[in-house]
Design an enzyme around this catalytic site. Structure first.
Site, PDB file in Angstrom:
ATOM      1  N   ARG A 124       0.814  -1.226   0.000  1.00  0.00           N
ATOM      2  CA  ARG A 124       0.000   0.000   0.000  1.00  0.00           C
ATOM      3  C   ARG A 124       0.847   1.276   0.000  1.00  0.00           C
ATOM      4  NH1 ARG A 124      -3.032  -2.958   3.767  1.00  0.00           N
ATOM      5  NH2 ARG A 124      -4.777  -4.002   2.744  1.00  0.00           N
ATOM      6  N   LYS A 146       3.751  11.260 -11.348  1.00  0.00           N
ATOM      7  CA  LYS A 146       2.861  10.456 -12.197  1.00  0.00           C
ATOM      8  C   LYS A 146       3.548   9.127 -12.473  1.00  0.00           C
ATOM      9  CE  LYS A 146       0.283  13.789 -15.000  1.00  0.00           C
ATOM     10  NZ  LYS A 146       0.029  14.210 -16.392  1.00  0.00           N
ATOM     11  N   GLU A 188      11.339  18.079 -24.947  1.00  0.00           N
ATOM     12  CA  GLU A 188      10.626  18.431 -23.717  1.00  0.00           C
ATOM     13  C   GLU A 188      11.232  19.695 -23.081  1.00  0.00           C
ATOM     14  OE1 GLU A 188       7.894  16.855 -22.987  1.00  0.00           O
ATOM     15  OE2 GLU A 188       8.068  14.715 -23.480  1.00  0.00           O
ATOM     16  N   LYS A 230       9.205  22.457 -14.206  1.00  0.00           N
ATOM     17  CA  LYS A 230       8.325  21.323 -13.934  1.00  0.00           C
ATOM     18  C   LYS A 230       7.924  21.312 -12.460  1.00  0.00           C
ATOM     19  CE  LYS A 230       6.299  17.261 -14.596  1.00  0.00           C
ATOM     20  NZ  LYS A 230       6.513  15.979 -15.233  1.00  0.00           N
ATOM     21  N   GLU A 240      -3.188  17.904 -11.874  1.00  0.00           N
ATOM     22  CA  GLU A 240      -3.534  18.336 -13.225  1.00  0.00           C
ATOM     23  C   GLU A 240      -4.991  18.764 -13.369  1.00  0.00           C
ATOM     24  OE1 GLU A 240      -1.450  16.296 -16.426  1.00  0.00           O
ATOM     25  OE2 GLU A 240      -3.117  16.719 -17.770  1.00  0.00           O
ATOM     26  N   ARG A 244      -1.102  22.448 -14.953  1.00  0.00           N
ATOM     27  CA  ARG A 244      -0.248  21.313 -15.323  1.00  0.00           C
ATOM     28  C   ARG A 244      -0.592  20.786 -16.716  1.00  0.00           C
ATOM     29  NH1 ARG A 244       1.722  16.184 -11.444  1.00  0.00           N
ATOM     30  NH2 ARG A 244       3.057  15.255 -13.034  1.00  0.00           N
ATOM     31  N   ASN A 248       1.227  19.548 -21.575  1.00  0.00           N
ATOM     32  CA  ASN A 248       0.857  18.666 -22.686  1.00  0.00           C
ATOM     33  C   ASN A 248       0.942  19.361 -24.043  1.00  0.00           C
ATOM     34  OD1 ASN A 248       0.232  16.324 -21.139  1.00  0.00           O
ATOM     35  ND2 ASN A 248      -1.587  17.379 -20.415  1.00  0.00           N
ATOM     36  N   HIS A 251       1.425  17.377 -27.135  1.00  0.00           N
ATOM     37  CA  HIS A 251       1.257  15.970 -26.773  1.00  0.00           C
ATOM     38  C   HIS A 251      -0.003  15.317 -27.342  1.00  0.00           C
ATOM     39  CE1 HIS A 251       4.701  16.598 -24.257  1.00  0.00           C
ATOM     40  NE2 HIS A 251       4.641  15.372 -23.758  1.00  0.00           N
ATOM     41  N   HIS A 255       0.756  12.169 -29.279  1.00  0.00           N
ATOM     42  CA  HIS A 255       0.268  10.835 -28.931  1.00  0.00           C
ATOM     43  C   HIS A 255      -0.438  10.183 -30.113  1.00  0.00           C
ATOM     44  CE1 HIS A 255       0.354  11.682 -24.329  1.00  0.00           C
ATOM     45  NE2 HIS A 255       1.465  11.112 -24.747  1.00  0.00           N
ATOM     46  N   HIS A 269       9.012   9.251 -28.336  1.00  0.00           N
ATOM     47  CA  HIS A 269       8.046  10.179 -27.736  1.00  0.00           C
ATOM     48  C   HIS A 269       8.431  11.647 -27.992  1.00  0.00           C
ATOM     49  CE1 HIS A 269       5.222  11.897 -24.894  1.00  0.00           C
ATOM     50  NE2 HIS A 269       6.223  12.511 -24.313  1.00  0.00           N
TER      51      HIS A 269
END
Ligand SMILES: NC(=O)c1ccc[n+]([C@@H]2O[C@H](COP(=O)([O-])OP(=O)(O)OC[C@H]3O[C@@H](n4cnc5c(N)ncnc54)[C@H](O)[C@@H]3O)[C@@H](O)[C@H]2O)c1
Ligand SMILES: [Zn+2]
Length: 371
Positions: A124, A146, A188, A230, A240, A244, A248, A251, A255, A269
């Site tokens: 946990r 994340k 990035e 960041k 987000e 935040r 993207n 992105h 994607h 990426h």
């Protein structure tokens, strides 16, 4: 460690420091000891990074009295899967991971996302440390908590927020990173400038080539500045709900391109993000949000860095706008069937827009794909 910078991710009780500079892995033991009693630290790495960089980390941990068993996973995106997670959790449980033990992720974003996720669910929640070894992981994925694995239905769909206790970005590890990954990660870095920092983008136009080419003060500044950005954004909006999302930029298009190329080595990426940022600026121009010529400036700079800027080159056999559009409709950011895009009013002035008509997106895609 001389030459290293300390950047704080201010997240209340979950705050932590990012230490960035050459050789910081050698300080891992001392840094972790300073955070509390650590009995054992399971070093999770991949089969390419381990032989290159695990020894320095393990030595530092052992010197501080922390036992450091190494668990090695297969390199590559395929490892970020249910099967990969099961194998990693199995290995850690077989080694009898228990309370007081930590996990240390040593590698790129794949290892960081997978080990971070395992740390989030094992017992946990197990404390963990990120030791990113790719440019992408140092400036982006290791900071912010994340974690995720991929599902058959798409990338990063299964995951959780689990903040690390410490990030050690050893910039000397980049010396062994293949150039193509270095260049891809640079997209990035450029993103932080285009997103909200016109001054940084201008700095990159002058000094970016030096930052990419070799270790030195320019590279250190580009990395540390990106991490600061960041960390600041994550501190403002950990889950987000707002700002935040601007991270993207490029992105949603990116994607779609990655999905259409089957998440293969054909398109990394960062390369997809570079093309995606150009498309986002082209769309911003088409919608009258930013001055004509901005997209060309962005594309010119990215090209000069060695990044791809057009989707045409990725699909030599040809593709059309519609399949890309279909991928975009499935984006995680969408709410109520509307595509949310990050657009810009200029270099360094991004904003989120959920009202872009589909035909405007299709038009920009069709033009970019036209032979
Ligand atoms: N969690 C987040 O916020 C976040 C953000 C962006 C990306 N990501 C994820 O990150 C992943 C991509 O990460 P990546 O680009 O770092 O790829 P990666 O982890 O696959 O690393 C790229 C390749 O370089 C090798 N490598 C890593 N470091 C090396 C070094 N120092 N020397 C030699 N080889 C080295 C790896 O073994 C791998 O083959 C994706 O899965 C993406 O979803 C997550
Ligand atoms: Zn990205």
């Amino acid at each position: 460690m001389s030459g290293a910078e300390r950047i704080r991710a201010a997240l209340g009780a979950r705050s932590y420091e990012v230490v960035a500079g050459p050789g910081v892995l050698a300080d891992a033991g001392r840094e972790m000891r300073a955070l509390g009693p650590v009995r054992r630290a399971f070093v999770v790495t991949d089969a390419l990074v381990g032989p290159l960089h695990a020894a320095a980390l393990v030595r530092s941990l052992s010197d501080s009295g922390i036992a450091a068993p190494v668990v090695t996973v297969e390199p590559g995106e395929g490892t970020k899967s249910f099967a990969g997670l099961e194998r990693l959790c199995d290995s850690l449980l077989d080694l009898q991971i228990e309370r007081g033990d930590w996990i240390v992720a040593l590698g790129g974003g794949v290892v960081g996302d997978l080990a971070g996720f395992a740390a989030g669910v094992l017992k946990r929640g197990t404390p963990y440390v990120q030791c990113p070894t790719t440019l992408l992981a140092q400036v982006d994925s290791s900071v912010g908590g994340k974690t995720a694995i991929n599902a058959r239905q798409g990338k990063n769909l299964i995951g959780l927020f689990h903040q690390p206790r410490l990030v050690l970005a050893d910039t000397a590890t980049l010396d062994t990173l293949p150039q193509r990954h270095m260049t891809a990660g640079f997209a990035e870095v450029v993103k932080y400038g285009l997103m909200g920092d016109a001054q940084f983008f201008s700095w990159l136009e002058t000094h970016g080539a030096a930052a990419l080419a070799a270790p030195g003060p320019e590279r250190q500044y580009a990395i540390a500045h990106s991490i600061r950005t960041k960390a600041r954004v994550v501190a403002l909006d950990e889950r987000e709900d707002g700002i935040r999302a601007l991270l993207n930029l490029g992105h949603t298009f990116g994607h779609a391109l990655e999905a259409e190329s089957g998440f293969s080595d054909r398109l990394l990426h960062g390369e997809a993000v570079a093309i995606g940022m150009v498309l986002a600026f082209q769309l911003s121009e088409a919608l009258g949000h930013c001055a004509a010529g901005t997209a060309a400036r962005v594309a010119g700079f990215l090209r000069q860095c060695g990044l791809p800027t057009s989707p045409r080159a990725i699909f030599p056999e040809g593709t059309t706008a519609e399949p890309l559009m279909a991928h975009m409709r499935h984006d995680k950011k969408n709410r109520g069937g509307r595509i949310t895009l990050i657009l810009a009013r200029g270099a360094g002035e991004a904003f989120a827009d959920a009202t872009v008509p589909e035909d405007a997106i299709l038009k920009v895609l069709a033009r970019a794909l036209a032979p």
